[in-house]
Enzyme design. Structure first.
Site, mmCIF file in Angstrom:
data_model
loop_
_atom_site.group_PDB
_atom_site.id
_atom_site.type_symbol
_atom_site.label_atom_id
_atom_site.label_comp_id
_atom_site.label_asym_id
_atom_site.label_seq_id
_atom_site.Cartn_x
_atom_site.Cartn_y
_atom_site.Cartn_z
ATOM 1 N N GLY B 501 0.821 -1.199 0.000
ATOM 2 C CA GLY B 501 0.000 0.000 0.000
ATOM 3 C C GLY B 501 0.857 1.251 0.000
ATOM 4 O O GLY B 501 0.342 2.361 0.024
ATOM 5 N N GLY B 503 2.754 2.211 -2.392
ATOM 6 C CA GLY B 503 2.922 2.776 -3.729
ATOM 7 C C GLY B 503 4.090 2.172 -4.472
ATOM 8 O O GLY B 503 4.457 2.643 -5.555
ATOM 9 N N SER B 504 4.672 1.093 -3.939
ATOM 10 C CA SER B 504 5.888 0.565 -4.565
ATOM 11 C C SER B 504 5.646 0.014 -5.957
ATOM 12 O O SER B 504 6.462 0.238 -6.858
ATOM 13 C CB SER B 504 6.516 -0.506 -3.663
ATOM 14 O OG SER B 504 5.627 -1.582 -3.468
ATOM 15 N N SER B 542 12.932 -0.822 3.964
ATOM 16 C CA SER B 542 12.806 0.281 2.990
ATOM 17 C C SER B 542 13.591 -0.011 1.720
ATOM 18 O O SER B 542 14.320 0.822 1.208
ATOM 19 C CB SER B 542 13.301 1.588 3.615
ATOM 20 O OG SER B 542 12.564 1.891 4.764
ATOM 21 N N ARG B 543 13.432 -1.247 1.217
ATOM 22 C CA ARG B 543 14.283 -1.692 0.125
ATOM 23 C C ARG B 543 13.601 -1.800 -1.219
ATOM 24 O O ARG B 543 14.247 -2.019 -2.239
ATOM 25 C CB ARG B 543 14.859 -3.068 0.474
ATOM 26 C CG ARG B 543 13.767 -4.153 0.592
ATOM 27 C CD ARG B 543 14.340 -5.499 0.928
ATOM 28 N NE ARG B 543 15.155 -6.031 -0.140
ATOM 29 C CZ ARG B 543 14.671 -6.717 -1.185
ATOM 30 N NH1 ARG B 543 13.381 -6.937 -1.292
ATOM 31 N NH2 ARG B 543 15.494 -7.175 -2.098
ATOM 32 N N GLY B 741 10.431 4.541 2.799
ATOM 33 C CA GLY B 741 9.356 3.750 3.398
ATOM 34 C C GLY B 741 9.208 3.912 4.903
ATOM 35 O O GLY B 741 8.112 4.040 5.422
ATOM 36 N N GLU B 742 10.307 3.875 5.619
ATOM 37 C CA GLU B 742 10.229 3.897 7.080
ATOM 38 C C GLU B 742 10.586 5.246 7.677
ATOM 39 O O GLU B 742 10.154 5.590 8.772
ATOM 40 C CB GLU B 742 11.192 2.855 7.665
ATOM 41 C CG GLU B 742 10.857 1.437 7.308
ATOM 42 C CD GLU B 742 11.964 0.505 7.748
ATOM 43 O OE1 GLU B 742 11.906 0.028 8.880
ATOM 44 O OE2 GLU B 742 12.894 0.266 6.956
#
Lengths: 293, 792
Positions: B501, B503-504, B542-543, B741-742
């Protein structure tokens, strides 16, 4: 722990107040009355034991004519048993003359709950945290109960007996809440503290003041979350009656509150904190009622 | 600034239409023929107990029940629901001491909600009614809620593998004296002019993802086990489940379902083992296992709470001389990733400032609280709350401006990042600090609020952070990606890493389209099932864009290389002189000369030999690009947050008025999605510092496992947010991107705490900083003007 399953129950759907009262007379304690259902449904899903579950749920769904919110300058405000919190917010007179209740209703729970929960249901739940209960307590009023032997009015001052218990008898149906007509010089305010905006109160307070200039002629002060039921701060009221609202008086009033309340530690706050801020919140409600920022 | 036309735009999110219209199919939505319903019977009354007697008979006879299974009906093997142990080498695994200590059904209850047995029935209702008929007798054991309690001599041992209930400490072999860092800390502290020191408590915060955990599992006639799950790491879960149930991986299929939010809680497994054990008990029947919200709350891992002590020494000129820290976290009942946060909390600490000497000790102790594991930020929020407050305490005593101090002493390009020896390839933290300070009006407000009167006080605070983009070199960073070109020159990208969720998948599609030179709409991206997608470790650290995006880019470059090779034959121009835009390949020096990609892809698939001439029509073969990619770096992002708060000194209530998140993200592939990540992070950061914590009673029973009493920031509670994207392209990341991400939730924590300090001159060492704590602090210490604090 809740459950995905709503426990078994018998649904009763009376078509009139008379029929509802008759059903109550027949099944008495085995009935739970449901209007909005925001408390009843949750309680049933969370019930820890079968003993706490009602055998019958009597829904007022089909009972006509109980959804009103009517204002009359002579008679006051009449709120039917099925009027939701959102519906209470509709008539402009509520905001104008019953500011404390309007404010309580406006910040009550969440929009979804306001659209479903009833004002009278909030009173009947007899929770010390009920926002509408707190406001109504300060404003004064009567709950109209219909029973097998007719109708009776219970003064709000005599309505809550203990946690979760009201003066309503098992065979009586609460049909209306009546608030007194607005008096000249009367003003009210409601304030609450919560952990987050959409929340149950950790502390709430409502005041109704009859003012003559800056002098308080009469006062009704109510506080929630500080006792097993909503609480009238009767001793503190005496510090206001007949006094000019000077900073010194307000200071005395604020200092008096912790002596009148008996809060507990719970999930929302601590007894200590509630005592610490109770006077502040009351003082601010009085200032708000009087238009002092 | 760049030539890209798709990367850097707010391409429409690929997942939102289905989610907003209710068409997204979550695991709970799956309905299959012959489906049965599982229910895990859990221990709710005790947080620590032994099962003395378990009688399944009454439940088994309950109407609608198909099977009831207890500890003796399932494999005796134990598992580790985290997947960290799969992401390190075997030697590292041994050194860290990772263990498998979780049974499918337990006879030693280690936390409230531990699984006792399972019921399989024809309906959820029947399963739940039968659950009430399970007879269990417990022998209660002492309940340990803190590290101090569980490590006390004589305490009941959680597992013989971890004496003293010390689940993990930094291993001596890698960290001498069990400490991360270097230099002479004690000596440096003796030379310090100012030492600030305190013991903090960091809270047990829950991810509160919207989708409660749900699974479907089924064994087919060939003995193949399939599990539908919304795990963040489907490939590693496949291996974990295969190992647990002694299946070759080809007989253990994972079908990833739409993820309704993860934030780390789905990093690995939660109830997949129980769901699969139930399916194995009723071969041929799919079994659906859903968790209630309150159940999800207690059985899935939370953030690591615990005690965090730190001291920092400074010279009078402001230079930091040493930092000494110790984080003792309360692990919960099982090991899972005990090694992870205990290490990373110190890693982020080491990556932030140029401390000449550093000593960080991280330990995880078993407790009877709920499990702990991954939660967005992974040790960084804890460190931020502690480190950034102590830096500001030092600044106050030094009379230093917190922004200027940070600009002077933060690490940057060429310095070691969170992992010694892996240096920062890029750093735009100064620009984050400058632009953030300007946005909040730092200089003016800092001066203005330093001296205030009255009941309501305001303050502004700053905090910074470093994070990571993938976990190389500590953990495996491997992603396989296949790009297949269809005959009509559209592309299908196969990539196992889930979109939670964030957006990746949208951004990855942008990367693919940009690289291929195809329109965004002509690229499809699928995660596939474990049958079809190649390896990927999953969505964590966060990869996904930094590593996964690089893999997608490489696979697309390979497909493009083949495309250009064939075009070069047609155009008679070397491939390296070609370019592609909007599916047309052209000669860079002469753009009028070109060929449509479709002519090549079609001829490759529909390949015919001309029956009249015998000539082949183009080059045969469907073009596919494939890469098995290992990330070469971890390009950490940086961030600076600024908060303005208002403190009611009569009630202790704190209102956050504005929050500015300025982040060095390298390059925004999809700026709207990046802003969404940073804003969402703020919501969780504010919860950490001001409102969120799981409460336990003395018996270890959680008191607020529902949204009624666990309070997150709601829409009305959120402050004004200003997001600043500082785009300074990273030399390693795809299109210059670093992670986002984080990191968004980390520095708002320190910024808010520091703003409170600025407003009333008091620091709070226990998070969340509730009104109750603030008022207590005010009554005990008195409100002080910030200007009056400076000691020297």
């Amino acid at each position: 722990m809740s459950s995905r399953i709503l426990p078994d129950f018998n649904l009763l759907l009376p078509q009139s107040v008379a029929e509802a009262v008759e059903l109550l007379s027949t099944h008495r304690d085995r009935i739970t009355v449901m209007a909005g259902g925001t408390d009843v449904m949750v309680a049933m899903k969370f019930a820890q034991s079968a003993a706490k579950l009602p055998e019958f749920v009597m829904s007022l769904e089909n009972v006509p004519g109980l959804g009103y919110v009517l204002f009359d300058p002579e008679k006051g405000l009449r709120i039917g048993a099925k009027a939701t919190v959102a519906e209470l917010l509709a008539p402009p007179e509520v905001k104008q003359h019953y500011r404390a209740l309007w404010h309580a209703a406006q910040t009550f729970a969440t929009a979804q709950v306001r659209n479903t929960a009833t004002v009278l249901g909030n009173l009947l739940r007899a929770s010390p945290a009920g926002d509408c209960s707190c406001a109504v307590y300060a404003l004064g009023g009567v709950v109209v109960l219909h029973g097998p032997h007719g109708s009776r009015d219970v003064d709000i001052d005599d309505f809550w007996l203990s946690y979760g218990v009201t003066a309503r008898q098992p065979d009586e149906l609460a049909v209306e809440l009546t608030l007194p007509p607005p008096a000249a010089g009367s003003r009210s305010a409601f304030k609450r503290m919560t952990r987050m905006s959409e929340d149950l109160a950790k502390l709430n307070v409502a005041v109704r003041l009859e003012m003559s200039g800056n002098t308080c002629v009469d006062a009704r002060l109510a506080m929630g979350c500080v006792a097993p039921t909503p609480l009238r701060l009767t001793k503190t009221e005496t510090l206001l009656r007949g006094h000019e609202l000077t900073p010194e008086v307000l200071q005395r009033v604020a200092a008096s509150v912790p002596w009148e309340i008996s809060p507990i530690d719970d999930k929302r706050s601590t007894a200590e904190y509630r005592k610490q801020v109770s006077g502040v919140l009351l003082k601010r409600a009085i200032q708000e009622a009087c238009g002092v920022a | 600034m760049s030539e890209e036309t798709i990367v850097g735009t707010n391409a429409p999110r690929v997942d939102v239409r289905d989610k907003a219209t209710g068409q997204a199919q979550y695991a709970a939505d799956i309905q299959l023929p012959g489906m049965l319903y599982g229910k895990v019977v859990r221990c709710w009354e005790h947080a620590h107990a032994r099962v003395k007697r378990l009688d399944l008979s009454a439940a088994a006879a309950s109407p609608g029940v198909v099977r009831v299974i207890g500890p003796k009906d399932v494999t005796a093997k134990r598992y580790n629901s985290s997947v960290l142990d799969l992401m390190v080498s075997e030697s590292m695994h041994d050194m860290l001491g990772d263990i498998d200590d979780q049974p499918i059904f337990t006879e030693h209850v280690k936390f409230q909600g531990d699984a006792i047995c399972g019921i399989i029935a024809r309906s959820e209702e029947a399963a739940e009614r039968a659950a009430a008929k399970i007879v269990v007798e417990y022998e209660p054991l002492p309940v340990y809620l803190t590290a101090e309690a569980s490590r006390a001599p004589g305490a009941v041992q959680f597992t013989p593998e971890k004496p003293g209930n010390l689940a993990f400490q930094l291993p001596e072999a890698m960290f001498p004296n069990h400490a991360l860092g270097g230099g002479d800390v004690e000596g440096a502290m003796r030379d310090a002019d100012i030492v600030v020191e305190d013991a903090f408590y960091v809270p047990k915060q829950k991810q509160c993802q919207m989708e409660p955990h749900a699974y479907v599992a089924k064994v087919d006639s060939g003995g193949r086990l399939t599990c539908w799950t919304s795990s963040q790491m489907p490939k590693l879960v496949q291996r974990k489940l295969a190992k647990l149930f002694d299946l070759p991986m080809n007989l253990m299929k994972i079908v990833p379902t739409v993820i309704g939010g993860g934030f780390g809680t789905r990093l690995g497994m939660i109830s997949e083992p129980q769901a699969c054990a139930m399916a194995l008990a009723v071969p041929g029947h799919p079994v659906k296992l859903q968790t209630l919200r309150e159940e999800d709350w207690v059985i899935s891992p939370s953030r690591h709470p615990g005690k965090y002590w730190m001291r920092i020494g400074f010279k009078r000129d402001g230079s930091p001389v040493a930092c000494d820290a110790r984080f003792e976290n309360y692990k919960g009942g099982y090991y899972l990733d005990a090694s992870g946060t205990a290490f990373t909390a110190g890693a982020w600490l080491g990556g932030m400032y140029r401390f000449p000497a550093l000593r960080y000790r991280g330990e995880s102790y078993f407790t009877n609280q709920g499990l702990t594991g991954a939660y967005r930020g992974y040790g960084n929020p804890q460190t931020n709350f502690v480190l950034e407050q102590l830096i500001d305490r030092g600044c106050a005593e030094l009379g230093a401006d917190p922004v200027e101090w940070r600009k002077k002493w933060h690490k940057g390009v060429g310095d070691d990042g969170w992992c010694p020896g892996v240096t920062y390839p890029s750093c735009a933290l100064d620009e984050c600090l400058d632009r953030g300070a300007a946005a909040i009006g730092w200089t003016e407000k800092r001066r203005k609020y330093a001296k205030q009167e009255g009941t309501i006080r305001r303050g502004v605070g700053v905090a910074v952070m470093n994070h990571t983009s993938g976990a190389m070199p500590m953990l495996l960073e491997h992603t396989a990606c296949t790009v297949k070109l269809n005959e009509d020159a559209t592309a299908e990208v196969l990539f196992a890493c889930s979109d939670m969720g964030q957006g990746s998948h949208t951004a990855l599609k942008q990367i693919a389209a940009e690289t291929l030179g195809f329109p965004f709409e002509h690229v499809q991206l699928s995660s596939g099932t474990s049958d079809v997608a190649g390896f990927d470790i999953g969505a964590h650290a966060s990869r996904t864009i930094y590593v996964g995006g690089a893999a997608v880019k490489k696979a697309c470059e390979e497909a493009k290389r083949q495309l250009f090779e064939r075009a070069s034959l047609q155009l008679g121009v070397p491939a390296d002189e070609l370019d592609i835009r909007d599916k047309r390949i052209f000669v860079k020096a002469d753009p009028a000369r070109g060929i449509q990609a479709e002519a090549i892809t079609r001829a490759g698939v529909y390949h015919f030999v001309d029956p009249m001439t015998g000539e082949p029509g183009g080059v045969p073969g469907q073009i596919q690009g494939y890469v098995s990619f290992f990330a070469p770096h971890n390009s950490p992002p940086f961030g600076a947050s600024f908060a303005e708060v208002e403190v009611d000194t009569e009630t202790g209530e704190v209102r956050v008025i504005e929050l500015v998140n300025a982040h060095d993200i390298g390059r925004a592939i999809n700026p709207a999605a990046v802003e969404g990540q940073l804003e969402g992070g703020i919501q969780q950061g504010l919860g950490f510092v001001l409102s969120e914590e799981m409460d336990y009673d003395a018996k270890g029973r959680v008191q607020n496992n529902s949204f009624t009493d666990y309070k997150m920031f709601g829409p009305e509670d959120m402050p004004k947010i200003t997001t600043i994207l500082v785009e300074d392209a990273d030399p390693v990341g795809p299109f210059g991107a670093k992670s986002v991400g984080e990191s968004g939730l980390v520095s708002p924590i320190g910024a808010v705490a520091n703003a409170i300090f600025h407003a009333i001159g008091i620091q709070f060492t226990e998070a969340p900083i509730t009104p109750e704590k603030v008022l207590k602090g005010i009554l005990e210490k008195g409100v002080r003007n910030y200007a009056a604090i400076r000691r020297s």
